[in-house]
Design a protein around this motif. Structure first.
Motif, PDB file in Angstrom:
ATOM      1  N   ARG A 135       0.932  -1.214   0.014  1.00 48.80           N
ATOM      2  CA  ARG A 135       0.016  -0.108  -0.018  1.00 48.80           C
ATOM      3  C   ARG A 135       0.959   1.085   0.047  1.00 48.80           C
ATOM      4  O   ARG A 135       2.036   1.394   0.216  1.00 48.80           O
ATOM      5  N   TRP A 136       0.317   2.413  -0.380  1.00 47.09           N
ATOM      6  CA  TRP A 136       1.045   3.649  -0.060  1.00 47.09           C
ATOM      7  C   TRP A 136       0.097   4.376   1.124  1.00 47.09           C
ATOM      8  O   TRP A 136      -0.985   4.000   1.706  1.00 47.09           O
ATOM      9  N   GLU A 137       1.049   5.360   1.618  1.00 44.45           N
ATOM     10  CA  GLU A 137       0.288   5.979   2.659  1.00 44.45           C
ATOM     11  C   GLU A 137       0.778   7.658   2.608  1.00 44.45           C
ATOM     12  O   GLU A 137       1.888   7.720   2.068  1.00 44.45           O
ATOM     13  N   TYR A 138      -0.077   8.449   3.339  1.00 43.84           N
ATOM     14  CA  TYR A 138       0.275   9.843   3.465  1.00 43.84           C
ATOM     15  C   TYR A 138       0.212  10.114   4.891  1.00 43.84           C
ATOM     16  O   TYR A 138      -0.520   9.744   5.538  1.00 43.84           O
ATOM     17  N   LEU A 139       1.091  11.174   5.259  1.00 43.83           N
ATOM     18  CA  LEU A 139       1.092  11.580   6.551  1.00 43.83           C
ATOM     19  C   LEU A 139      -0.094  12.791   6.940  1.00 43.83           C
ATOM     20  O   LEU A 139       0.066  13.699   6.244  1.00 43.83           O
ATOM     21  N   TRP A 179      -0.495   7.948   9.879  1.00 44.17           N
ATOM     22  CA  TRP A 179      -0.144   7.627   8.228  1.00 44.17           C
ATOM     23  C   TRP A 179      -1.630   7.119   7.952  1.00 44.17           C
ATOM     24  O   TRP A 179      -2.174   6.192   8.619  1.00 44.17           O
ATOM     25  N   ILE A 180      -2.065   7.624   6.647  1.00 44.62           N
ATOM     26  CA  ILE A 180      -3.422   7.408   6.157  1.00 44.62           C
ATOM     27  C   ILE A 180      -3.074   6.441   5.052  1.00 44.62           C
ATOM     28  O   ILE A 180      -2.353   6.813   4.094  1.00 44.62           O
ATOM     29  N   THR A 181      -3.834   5.148   4.813  1.00 44.37           N
ATOM     30  CA  THR A 181      -3.690   4.302   3.713  1.00 44.37           C
ATOM     31  C   THR A 181      -4.231   4.952   2.552  1.00 44.37           C
ATOM     32  O   THR A 181      -5.419   5.443   2.422  1.00 44.37           O
ATOM     33  N   ILE A 182      -3.389   4.557   1.292  1.00 46.23           N
ATOM     34  CA  ILE A 182      -3.951   4.885   0.023  1.00 46.23           C
ATOM     35  C   ILE A 182      -3.937   3.088  -0.637  1.00 46.23           C
ATOM     36  O   ILE A 182      -2.995   2.766  -0.668  1.00 46.23           O
ATOM     37  N   ASN A 183      -5.130   3.032  -1.099  1.00 51.29           N
ATOM     38  CA  ASN A 183      -5.096   1.721  -1.828  1.00 51.29           C
ATOM     39  C   ASN A 183      -4.569   1.443  -3.077  1.00 51.29           C
ATOM     40  O   ASN A 183      -5.159   1.430  -4.165  1.00 51.29           O
TER      41      ASN A 183
END
Length: 277
Positions: free
Chosen positions: A221-225, A230-234
């Motif tokens: 997964r990717w994540e942003y702060l 950290w919030i998940t980007i699917n």
């Protein structure tokens, strides 16, 4: 009169219970499946007929004694073969020797000990015990099967640092050999998070594409702060497009290699500067 006679297993030397009854050995044997086994008696008497039975049931017509060996023929059915003797002159009868006929296949069996490991693996691959005439262990690390030396049919210790499969070629009772099932030791390389390019400073609304490189493993997964979370980007791609970013944002990819743990890539920052003037 006829003396009672008990079942007697095969003997190469005949002997008598009474002047009217003589005992002879019956010979069967072991053979590979698809072949036949000769059943014969090591002697006979003139004036006596011999009836072959399989597990108690009559097989074919009786054979008259010749004073020598009797060949009842070749058989492809396994079981307990026995002979019933009958003297034609006085009606005396007796159950003579019995012999087993068995047919075998190699049946190598199932290897146990497969599994997954991170970085390296040690363990034991085992094969349930079998009587064997010959065996040969083989392994495959990705470029084909190659034999290697091992002094045990029952199992082997392994120490590997890459994915490796094992199997054993077994021949039992001299029958054609067969392979066991394969045991696969899936060794994963250590996870490396890698680095992300495509970030930097942008004027006004930021857009572009982040690219992950140098990683070992797959992107989970990717994540942003967002603040301290950290919030998940699917997304499981190695690239991540972004657009409409108006404030500084950090991004990272989460990578995992097989049985190894998750590792984050080095974060990339998208810095948004206000337009000048």
């Amino acid at each position: 009169f006829c003396d009672p006679i008990n079942i007697y297993h095969a003997s190469s030397e005949p002997f008598s219970f009474s002047p009217s009854i003589q005992q002879f050995g019956l010979i069967g044997g072991n053979q590979c499946a698809g072949n036949s086994v000769q059943v014969k008696q090591l002697g006979s008497q003139v004036g006596v007929s011999y009836q072959l039975r399989l597990n108690g049931s009559i097989i074919g017509p009786p054979i008259n004694g010749t004073g020598g060996e009797l060949n009842f023929g070749n058989f492809t059915v396994a079981g307990d073969y026995s002979v019933q003797e009958e003297r034609t002159s006085n009606g005396c009868s007796a159950s003579l020797g019995s012999a087993l006929v068995n047919f075998h296949t190699s049946g190598a069996g199932t290897l146990t000990g497969a599994g997954m490991a991170c970085g390296s693996a040690t363990g034991w691959v085992t094969l349930p015990f079998h009587e064997v005439s010959s065996y040969s262990w083989e392994r495959n690390t990705g470029s084909g099967w190659t034999p290697f030396s091992s002094n045990s049919i029952n199992g082997l210790n392994y120490s590997v640092t890459q994915p490796t499969s094992y199997r054993v070629f077994v021949s039992k009772y001299g029958c054609p050999g067969v392979y066991s099932t394969e045991a696969f030791i899936n060794v994963s390389p250590q996870t490396v998070g890698g680095a992300i390019s495509g970030g930097g400073s942008f004027c006004g609304n930021a857009s572009g594409t982040l690219t992950l490189s140098g990683q070992t493993g797959s992107v989970l997964r990717w994540e942003y702060l967002n603040g301290s979370s950290w919030i998940t980007i699917n997304s499981t791609n190695t690239t991540l497009p972004f657009s409409g970013i108006t404030a500084k944002t950090n991004y990272r990819a989460i990578v995992k290699s097989g049985a190894c743990g998750e590792v984050p890539a080095q974060a990339a920052m998208v810095q948004v500067n206000p337009p000048s003037g």
